[in-house]
Design a protein around this motif. Structure first.
Motif: not given
Length: 117
Positions: A91-92, A89, A74-75, A46-47, A94, A77-78
């Motif tokens: 995410r929290l 993308v 942003s929504n 995910t990184e 990263d 969380d990501q």
């Protein structure tokens, strides 16, 4: 007093091959899908934002100019981040191109900002 009457012997049921194979195939498919649901697919890292496309290290030996990136949306969380022409993308948790960790997103004056640690 009742008298026992002879009963006909039950005939063996015929085993039909096609319905049995279809049933076995459905059971195997259900088992495979449930195992896939429990185990899950192989995780993709995910990184993606931590990879520097230029090949230079982003750690302590990085150049003094900080890389510039922009958070598009942003929504919570990501979010979508633009860095060197590519959209990532994020995410929290990263790692960002400047070596910091993403801990949140904030919207100020209509623009999204990265809250880092």
């Amino acid at each position: 007093m009742s008298v026992a009457t002879p009963q006909p012997t039950p005939k063996r049921f015929k085993l039909r091959l096609v319905p049995s194979l279809v049933g076995a195939l459905l059971c195997a498919a259900a088992l495979a899908s449930s195992l896939y649901y429990v185990v899950g697919p192989q995780n993709v890292p995910t990184e993606v934002a931590a990879i520097d496309p230029s090949g230079t290290p982003t750690g302590a030996g990085a150049s003094p100019n900080q890389p510039s990136f922009e958070i598009l949306y942003s929504n919570g969380d990501q979010g979508l981040m633009v860095y060197e022409g590519y959209v990532y993308v994020v995410r929290l948790g990263d790692k960002l191109p400047n070596g910091r960790r993403m801990i949140g997103f904030q919207k100020r004056d209509g623009n999204w900002n990265a809250v880092t640690l």
